[in-house]
Design a protein around this motif. Structure first.
Motif, short mmCIF file in Angstrom:
data_model
loop_
_atom_site.label_atom_id
_atom_site.label_comp_id
_atom_site.label_asym_id
_atom_site.label_seq_id
_atom_site.Cartn_x
_atom_site.Cartn_y
_atom_site.Cartn_z
N ILE A 35 0.84 -1.19 0.00
CA ILE A 35 0.00 0.00 0.00
C ILE A 35 0.89 1.25 0.00
CG2 ILE A 35 -1.73 1.26 1.32
CD1 ILE A 35 -2.54 -1.52 2.46
N PRO A 36 0.61 2.20 -0.87
CA PRO A 36 1.41 3.43 -0.88
C PRO A 36 1.34 4.17 0.45
CG PRO A 36 0.10 3.28 -2.87
CD PRO A 36 -0.38 2.19 -1.94
N VAL A 37 2.44 4.80 0.79
CA VAL A 37 2.54 5.58 2.02
C VAL A 37 3.22 6.90 1.67
CG1 VAL A 37 4.75 4.55 2.72
CG2 VAL A 37 3.24 5.47 4.44
N GLY A 52 5.59 6.35 -1.76
CA GLY A 52 6.02 5.08 -2.32
C GLY A 52 5.47 3.90 -1.56
N ILE A 53 6.02 2.74 -1.88
CA ILE A 53 5.63 1.49 -1.25
C ILE A 53 6.87 0.92 -0.57
CG2 ILE A 53 4.78 -0.86 -1.64
CD1 ILE A 53 3.32 0.28 -4.13
N ARG A 64 5.68 7.97 -8.70
CA ARG A 64 5.47 9.27 -9.35
C ARG A 64 4.02 9.30 -9.80
NH1 ARG A 64 8.48 9.58 -14.61
NH2 ARG A 64 6.66 8.41 -15.19
N ASP A 65 3.35 10.39 -9.54
CA ASP A 65 1.95 10.55 -9.93
C ASP A 65 1.08 9.42 -9.40
OD1 ASP A 65 2.62 12.86 -11.30
OD2 ASP A 65 2.94 11.77 -13.18
N ARG A 66 1.44 8.93 -8.22
CA ARG A 66 0.68 7.91 -7.50
C ARG A 66 0.50 6.60 -8.25
NH1 ARG A 66 -3.06 10.50 -3.23
NH2 ARG A 66 -2.70 8.41 -2.51
N ALA A 67 1.23 6.38 -9.34
CA ALA A 67 1.03 5.15 -10.07
C ALA A 67 2.29 4.58 -10.70
CB ALA A 67 -0.01 5.36 -11.16
N TYR A 68 3.23 5.41 -11.05
CA TYR A 68 4.40 4.94 -11.79
C TYR A 68 5.61 4.81 -10.88
CZ TYR A 68 1.48 6.38 -15.66
OH TYR A 68 0.43 6.52 -16.52
N PHE A 69 6.32 3.71 -11.01
CA PHE A 69 7.53 3.52 -10.23
C PHE A 69 8.58 4.52 -10.70
CE2 PHE A 69 5.85 -0.93 -9.94
CZ PHE A 69 5.49 -0.83 -8.61
#
Length: 70
Positions: free
Chosen positions: A22-24, A38-39, A54-59
């Protein structure tokens, strides 16, 4: 994360991110105006390995953070 949070609460949030992928969002005391998102990939006694997002979706690479600075 807020400066007012206890270290045990921060560790629980990091562990939750690690367990559930889960992102934090983290704020470091050395750069309080910057937030890292990140995660958690690895969680050690003193350090955390964050897979940056980056942008809540891309590594967007990795970052190692000292837990004492969160």
């Amino acid at each position: 994360m807020s400066k007012e949070q206890s270290k045990s609460k921060i560790r629980r949030k990091l562990a939750h991110s690690l367990d559930g992928q889960i992102p934090v969002r983290l704020t470091r005391s050395v750069a309080p105006d910057e937030r890292e998102e990140g995660i958690v990939s690895k969680l050690g006694e003193d350090w955390v390995l964050l897979v940056k997002l980056r942008d809540r979706a891309y590594f967007n690479g990795y970052m190692i953070l000292r837990i004492a600075d969160l």
